[in-house]
Design a protein around this motif. Structure first.
Motif, PDB file in Angstrom:
ATOM      1  N   GLY A  55      -1.199  21.872 -24.549  1.00  0.00           N
ATOM      2  CA  GLY A  55      -0.749  22.121 -25.923  1.00  0.00           C
ATOM      3  C   GLY A  55      -1.477  23.312 -26.515  1.00  0.00           C
ATOM      4  O   GLY A  55      -0.866  24.208 -27.105  1.00  0.00           O
ATOM      5  N   HIS A  60       2.194  25.530 -24.146  1.00  0.00           N
ATOM      6  CA  HIS A  60       2.467  24.856 -25.418  1.00  0.00           C
ATOM      7  C   HIS A  60       3.948  24.435 -25.489  1.00  0.00           C
ATOM      8  O   HIS A  60       4.262  23.287 -25.790  1.00  0.00           O
ATOM      9  CB  HIS A  60       2.128  25.806 -26.573  1.00  0.00           C
ATOM     10  CG  HIS A  60       2.387  25.231 -27.925  1.00  0.00           C
ATOM     11  ND1 HIS A  60       1.423  24.552 -28.641  1.00  0.00           N
ATOM     12  CD2 HIS A  60       3.502  25.220 -28.699  1.00  0.00           C
ATOM     13  CE1 HIS A  60       1.932  24.150 -29.796  1.00  0.00           C
ATOM     14  NE2 HIS A  60       3.196  24.548 -29.857  1.00  0.00           N
ATOM     15  N   ASP A  61       4.829  25.365 -25.161  1.00  0.00           N
ATOM     16  CA  ASP A  61       6.265  25.068 -25.214  1.00  0.00           C
ATOM     17  C   ASP A  61       6.651  23.980 -24.221  1.00  0.00           C
ATOM     18  O   ASP A  61       7.431  23.079 -24.534  1.00  0.00           O
ATOM     19  CB  ASP A  61       7.088  26.330 -24.897  1.00  0.00           C
ATOM     20  CG  ASP A  61       7.010  27.333 -26.036  1.00  0.00           C
ATOM     21  OD1 ASP A  61       6.482  26.969 -27.108  1.00  0.00           O
ATOM     22  OD2 ASP A  61       7.455  28.482 -25.835  1.00  0.00           O
ATOM     23  N   GLN A  91       5.423  20.593 -25.409  1.00  0.00           N
ATOM     24  CA  GLN A  91       6.256  20.091 -26.516  1.00  0.00           C
ATOM     25  C   GLN A  91       7.592  19.575 -25.982  1.00  0.00           C
ATOM     26  O   GLN A  91       8.067  18.506 -26.391  1.00  0.00           O
ATOM     27  CB  GLN A  91       6.494  21.209 -27.547  1.00  0.00           C
ATOM     28  CG  GLN A  91       7.192  20.709 -28.812  1.00  0.00           C
ATOM     29  CD  GLN A  91       6.311  19.749 -29.621  1.00  0.00           C
ATOM     30  OE1 GLN A  91       5.191  20.088 -29.995  1.00  0.00           O
ATOM     31  NE2 GLN A  91       6.791  18.531 -29.856  1.00  0.00           N
ATOM     32  N   ASP A 124       9.002  15.793 -26.378  1.00  0.00           N
ATOM     33  CA  ASP A 124      10.294  15.581 -27.050  1.00  0.00           C
ATOM     34  C   ASP A 124      11.282  14.831 -26.142  1.00  0.00           C
ATOM     35  O   ASP A 124      11.954  13.898 -26.568  1.00  0.00           O
ATOM     36  CB  ASP A 124      10.920  16.932 -27.446  1.00  0.00           C
ATOM     37  CG  ASP A 124      10.138  17.633 -28.556  1.00  0.00           C
ATOM     38  OD1 ASP A 124       9.261  16.973 -29.170  1.00  0.00           O
ATOM     39  OD2 ASP A 124      10.376  18.833 -28.783  1.00  0.00           O
ATOM     40  N   LEU A 180       0.319  20.393 -31.294  1.00  0.00           N
ATOM     41  CA  LEU A 180       1.728  20.105 -31.036  1.00  0.00           C
ATOM     42  C   LEU A 180       2.288  19.258 -32.177  1.00  0.00           C
ATOM     43  O   LEU A 180       1.540  18.797 -33.047  1.00  0.00           O
ATOM     44  CB  LEU A 180       1.878  19.367 -29.696  1.00  0.00           C
ATOM     45  CG  LEU A 180       1.459  20.174 -28.471  1.00  0.00           C
ATOM     46  CD1 LEU A 180       1.143  19.252 -27.297  1.00  0.00           C
ATOM     47  CD2 LEU A 180       2.542  21.178 -28.082  1.00  0.00           C
ATOM     48  N   THR A 181       3.590  19.036 -32.129  1.00  0.00           N
ATOM     49  CA  THR A 181       4.261  18.287 -33.181  1.00  0.00           C
ATOM     50  C   THR A 181       4.721  16.934 -32.647  1.00  0.00           C
ATOM     51  O   THR A 181       5.294  16.868 -31.556  1.00  0.00           O
ATOM     52  CB  THR A 181       5.516  19.065 -33.646  1.00  0.00           C
ATOM     53  OG1 THR A 181       5.118  20.404 -33.915  1.00  0.00           O
ATOM     54  CG2 THR A 181       6.111  18.445 -34.885  1.00  0.00           C
TER      55      THR A 181
END
Lengths: 335, 256
Positions: free
Chosen positions: B157, B164-165, B168, B172, B212-213
């Motif tokens: 992350g 990072h992408d 994520q 998800d 991250l989200t």
């Protein structure tokens, strides 16, 4: 002898520094001390002076050994997802994990000689360094996993036990650890073949077929015959190697014949016979054409093995970059 | 060792349409989770991004396989249960059967599942039920698995833009399988719905530290709620079982 840190500061490899900086008189003195240590069966350690050729020879051998552990994971990992019982699956996973661990010990041992794992892996991936030709044979049935354990690990142990007394300390110590685990794997391989041999007819046939395919390649693991082995003599003088290829091969055959009998399996060699006067088994001729062919890259799986290794490395590049970037941001060691 | 009783289909020839009855659901549910995830991690052998991860992923796979063997043995014969049940008789979460994807996808699956397993086994270990002895041993293993997943979530992350992408995307993509962990398991002495709060807090903290989200989609689809536990799986699972069971089923009654 300057320290490794000093070499690093000077931006040179230890071997390179020794070549550049040491005047001839000093070298002769160091050579004499080295020869004396080797003759007295003392261990050579990373910071000791050593001849450049000794260093290069060890890097070549240890790297090839490390690469063999890593490539050697593939033919066995090929069966992890198909192992026929949970017990066998656990044993096989543990074994493949041990092999990765052996690769790590061996790369560390090679690094004490002034090279790096990255550099060695790069040489493996580009074909400039080799791995054991045995791993270019395919694992076609479950019994191959047992045959690899019994024969391939058996041959490896026969080769490696004398290396526990090798003159280079870090390599010898790595071999002590590796040999303990390998012996365990070999017994498990034997036991797996025994279960097949005593199982159903189909299982017995599967075991015999695997032994038929792995026997000769295992004998080739000891390398070319003594009169064609380019590195042997020098390695024996340096006490890297303690026995010749043919001696070790003979020792292996002598061990395997009675084991095959207890397994209830035959070895695929019509010339195999006890020779009372030699106190050894005589055995048939090895197909050295096949040996050199596989070594040159023309074995059944050479392309497949190296392609998979390269792909794992390339596809993992972003992971290694992420670990390095994270460590740089947070000042921690990477994985 | 693995002689199959007549009630179980022993070969590809005309298996009975109804899966074997599933006694001891909790042992099967937890055992199948461990068995299936172990198998997925075993697929990494020889493909990991770095040698240390060859060791780590195999190590986690072995721990899980060890757990699976104990749990399945509580429910019956481990090999019969692993190799002779049809897809519809497996009780694992859909999360653990998801294909490995890239390394980030695998780590996201590990993060979600190991956090759940830590909470679940923590509760089982503190009780005195049938699973307490197993859980007492397993909590030490799953604490390592969770630490491994968290460390990699942080590295990926908060590593490069690409990592990072990818991390994520992994989080998800698997998010919709996480709700199933909090469905009650009949007969299991753990209040699974109550684990949700601690799980969410733990996972959220790691995801945020990793820059991250937390995914905001639903944690289940209408058709996925508790589905794996009821034997309703995703398409990749059947293919996984075909590979896993093929050899064992080809030699009915054989010992290995």
């Amino acid at each position: 002898m300057a320290t490794a840190a000093a070499h690093k500061a000077a931006g040179t490899e230890p071997g390179e520094a020794a070549r550049q900086a040491t005047p001839p008189a000093r070298t002769a003195e160091q050579q004499a001390a080295f020869d004396e240590a080797v003759a007295a069966d003392e261990r050579i350690e990373p910071r000791d002076w050593m001849p450049d050729a000794y260093r290069a020879s060890l890097v070549r051998q240890i790297a090839q050994h490390a690469h063999s552990e890593i490539i050697g994971m593939q033919p066995e990992a090929n069966w992890i997802t198909r192992a026929p019982s949970l017990r066998r699956k656990a044993i096989l996973m543990a074994k493949v994990q041990d092999e990765a661990g052996h690769g790590l010990y061996l790369y560390s041992a090679a690094e004490t000689l002034g090279t790096s794992r990255d550099e060695l892996l790069d040489k493996l991936h580009s074909g400039r360094q080799k791995y054991s030709s045995i791993f270019n044979y395919p694992t076609l049935t479950w019994a191959d996993v047992g045959a690899i354990g019994w024969l391939v690990d058996g041959a490896a142990i026969t080769n490696q036990v004398p290396l526990c007394r090798c003159s280079y300390g870090p390599y010898a110590r790595a071999m002590v650890r590796v040999c303990k685990e390998e012996s365990f794997h070999q017994r498990q391989g034997y036991e797996s073949l025994l279960a097949l041999s005593r199982g159903t007819e189909a299982q017995h046939e599967m075991a015999q077929d695997a032994v038929n395919r792995w026997w000769w390649p295992s004998l080739m693991m000891f390398g070319p015959p003594d009169d064609e082995s380019s590195h042997s003599e020098q390695s024996m003088t340096w006490k890297i190697k303690r026995h010749s290829n043919d001696e070790l091969r003979q020792r292996f055959v002598d061990i395997c014949v009675p084991q095959a009998e207890s397994l209830g399996l035959t070895l695929p060699d019509p010339d195999l016979v006890w020779n009372e006067s030699r106190g050894h088994y005589d055995f048939g001729p090895i197909d050295w054409t096949e040996f050199w062919d596989v070594l040159k890259g023309n074995g059944p799986c050479n392309d497949q093995r190296i392609t998979q290794r390269r792909r794992a490395h390339e596809e993992g590049a972003w992971v290694r970059e992420a670990a390095a970037a994270h460590a740089a941001k947070h000042g921690k060691a990477t994985a | 060792m693995t002689a199959a009783p007549a009630s179980l289909p022993t070969s590809g020839a005309a298996p009975t349409a109804t899966p074997a009855p599933t006694p001891a659901l909790p042992a099967l549910a937890l055992g199948d989770d461990a068995l299936v995830l172990s198998h997925r991690l075993g697929e990494w052998a020889g493909h990991a991004p770095v040698l240390e991860e060859e060791v780590a992923l195999a190590n986690i796979a072995l721990d899980l396989l060890g757990q699976a063997r104990v749990l399945l043995s509580l429910a019956g014969d481990e090999d019969e249960l692993a190799y002779l049940r049809e897809e519809r008789a497996f009780r694992n979460l859909q999360l653990v059967e998801q294909p490995n994807g890239d390394f980030a996808h695998t780590i996201a699956r590990q993060l979600y599942f190991s956090t759940y397993q830590t909470l679940l086994y923590g509760q089982l270990a503190s009780g005195d039920g049938e699973f307490a002895p197993l859980a007492a041993k397993a909590v030490k293993e799953v604490a390592y698995h969770q630490d491994h997943a968290e460390q990699w979530t942080l590295r990926l992350g908060d590593g490069t833009a690409e990592s990072h992408d990818r991390m994520q995307r992994g989080l998800d993509a698997l998010w919709r399988f996480t709700g199933e962990m909090f469905q009650p398991v009949a007969g299991l002495d753990v209040d699974c719905p109550a684990l949700r709060e601690s799980w969410t807090a733990s996972v959220t903290a790691v995801i945020k530290r990793a820059t991250l989200t937390v995914p905001d989609g639903p944690q289940t689809g209408a058709w996925t709620a508790g589905a794996g536990r009821q034997g309703l799986h995703t398409e990749p699972f059947g293919r996984m079982l075909a590979e896993m069971q093929h050899l064992h089923r080809s030699h009915p009654g054989a010992s290995w």
